[in-house]
Design a protein around this motif. Structure first.
Motif, short mmCIF file in Angstrom:
data_model
loop_
_atom_site.label_atom_id
_atom_site.label_comp_id
_atom_site.label_asym_id
_atom_site.label_seq_id
_atom_site.Cartn_x
_atom_site.Cartn_y
_atom_site.Cartn_z
N GLY A 88 0.81 -1.23 0.00
CA GLY A 88 0.00 0.00 0.00
C GLY A 88 0.83 1.27 0.00
N VAL A 89 0.16 2.40 0.29
CA VAL A 89 0.79 3.71 0.13
C VAL A 89 1.83 4.06 1.20
CG1 VAL A 89 -1.17 4.71 -1.12
CG2 VAL A 89 -1.11 4.84 1.39
N LEU A 90 1.91 3.29 2.27
CA LEU A 90 2.85 3.64 3.34
C LEU A 90 4.23 2.98 3.18
CD1 LEU A 90 0.60 3.59 6.53
CD2 LEU A 90 1.47 5.58 5.30
N GLN A 91 4.35 2.12 2.17
CA GLN A 91 5.61 1.38 2.01
C GLN A 91 6.82 2.32 1.88
OE1 GLN A 91 7.77 -1.26 -1.28
NE2 GLN A 91 5.68 -1.91 -0.96
N ASN A 92 6.66 3.36 1.06
CA ASN A 92 7.78 4.28 0.86
C ASN A 92 8.16 5.00 2.16
OD1 ASN A 92 9.70 5.94 -0.64
ND2 ASN A 92 8.25 7.59 -0.25
N ALA A 93 7.16 5.37 2.95
CA ALA A 93 7.43 6.06 4.23
C ALA A 93 8.23 5.15 5.17
CB ALA A 93 6.13 6.49 4.88
N VAL A 94 7.90 3.86 5.19
CA VAL A 94 8.63 2.92 6.04
C VAL A 94 10.07 2.78 5.53
CG1 VAL A 94 8.80 0.49 6.74
CG2 VAL A 94 6.61 1.65 6.83
N HIS A 95 10.24 2.75 4.21
CA HIS A 95 11.60 2.67 3.65
C HIS A 95 12.40 3.92 3.97
CE1 HIS A 95 10.62 -0.66 0.49
NE2 HIS A 95 10.44 -1.04 1.74
N GLN A 96 11.75 5.09 3.89
CA GLN A 96 12.44 6.34 4.22
C GLN A 96 12.93 6.32 5.66
OE1 GLN A 96 13.18 9.00 2.29
NE2 GLN A 96 12.30 8.00 0.51
N LEU A 97 12.09 5.78 6.54
CA LEU A 97 12.46 5.70 7.96
C LEU A 97 13.61 4.71 8.16
CD1 LEU A 97 11.89 6.20 11.02
CD2 LEU A 97 10.17 4.38 10.88
N LYS A 98 13.49 3.52 7.58
CA LYS A 98 14.46 2.46 7.86
C LYS A 98 15.78 2.63 7.12
CE LYS A 98 12.89 -1.97 8.03
NZ LYS A 98 11.96 -3.10 7.79
N TYR A 99 15.69 2.91 5.85
CA TYR A 99 16.91 2.87 5.03
C TYR A 99 17.52 4.24 4.78
CZ TYR A 99 14.85 -1.71 4.46
OH TYR A 99 14.29 -2.93 4.73
N ALA A 141 24.30 0.64 13.80
CA ALA A 141 24.41 0.98 12.38
C ALA A 141 23.28 1.92 11.96
CB ALA A 141 24.39 -0.28 11.53
N ARG A 142 22.05 1.65 12.42
CA ARG A 142 20.90 2.46 12.01
C ARG A 142 20.72 3.68 12.90
NH1 ARG A 142 15.99 -1.10 10.78
NH2 ARG A 142 17.19 -1.45 8.88
N GLY A 143 21.08 3.54 14.15
CA GLY A 143 20.95 4.67 15.08
C GLY A 143 19.66 4.64 15.88
N PHE A 144 18.69 3.85 15.45
CA PHE A 144 17.42 3.74 16.18
C PHE A 144 16.72 2.47 15.74
CE2 PHE A 144 16.75 6.27 12.35
CZ PHE A 144 15.69 5.62 11.75
#
Ligand SMILES: [Zn+2]
Ligand SMILES: [Zn+2]
Length: 249
Positions: A88-99, A141-144
């Protein structure tokens, strides 16, 4: 949320313009009215899903409210609530947060959860809310921990105590993305453990596990197994995004 962070978030929300985490349009909220509306309509809460694992049900499975897989091989967790499909539409937001490590997206994702699911889940009783942990190496590595960053911003009963570090994860070189369920189950075995100081607190308690993405359910199943082996009585998953068909079933 810490006091200064709360003030900063409040100021930035009300004074500074912000971009919608879905369509990037500049406006006040982290999710614009149009995107919130379509997300609300598309949310998995509007679909018949398996009570135990949250996957959308086939017509033949509707009566029992359980998918075939949970019927044949019940997982260790008891229930699952998911906000939206992974596709769905939130996939990109999750990627922005994680990667891309854009922490601001955690606010938007939590806002989406709060607008759509919090009211429905406010009646849900539990003692603890624990995020799916990262290994110490991954955390550095990720910081959070993205699951914690979302989980700590969602609205739930004040009686539910959120603890970020009760669950721990060993660092394995094996990368989890893709692969057959059986391979992933094997790779994830014994990956999680409970911090010694929390084991007693969790006895006979009801626990919510928060995860950003659920695919095969192997991770959440292993966490529920470890929790129940250590005396937890009931495990519910709260998941932001769910793949609606597990790969390589
Ligand atoms: Zn938008
Ligand atoms: Zn199921």
């Amino acid at each position: 949320m810490r006091f200064l962070e709360k003030i900063f978030h409040s100021v930035s929300t009300h004074v500074l313009p912000s971009a919608c985490i879905v369509c990037d349009k500049y406006q006040k909220a982290s999710l614009c009215a149009g995107c919130l509306q379509s997300l609300t309509v598309e949310s998995l809460i509007n679909y018949e899903c398996c009570y135990q694992c949250g996957i959308t049900l086939e017509a033949i499975e509707l009566r029992g409210q359980h998918c075939m897989q949970c019927n044949n091989n019940p997982p260790c967790f008891d229930a699952t609530y998911c906000l939206d499909r992974y596709e769905g539409v939130l996939q990109n937001a999750v990627h922005q947060l994680k990667y891309q490590k854009r922490l601001a997206y955690a606010h938007g994702l939590a806002d989406a959860w709060n607008c759509i699911l919090s009211k429905q889940l406010s009646v849900h009783y539990a003692d603890y809310l624990l995020p799916v942990p990262l290994s110490i190496q991954k955390l550095f590595a990720r910081g959070f921990n993205q699951s914690w960053e979302i989980a700590r911003r969602i609205h739930c009963s004040p009686k539910i105590r959120s603890i970020p570090f009760a669950l721990k994860r060993h660092h394995h070189v094996f990368q989890q993305a893709g692969g057959k369920i059986s391979t992933r189950r094997l790779a994830i075995q014994d990956m999680f453990y409970i911090d010694h100081s929390y084991i007693e607190h969790l006895q006979n308690k009801s626990v919510i596990i928060f995860d950003d993405v659920m695919t095969t359910g192997a991770t959440l199943n292993e966490i529920a197994r470890v929790l129940k082996d250590n005396g937890v009585s009931h495990v519910t998953n709260w998941v932001l995004l769910r793949t609606t068909k597990a790969p390589h079933v």
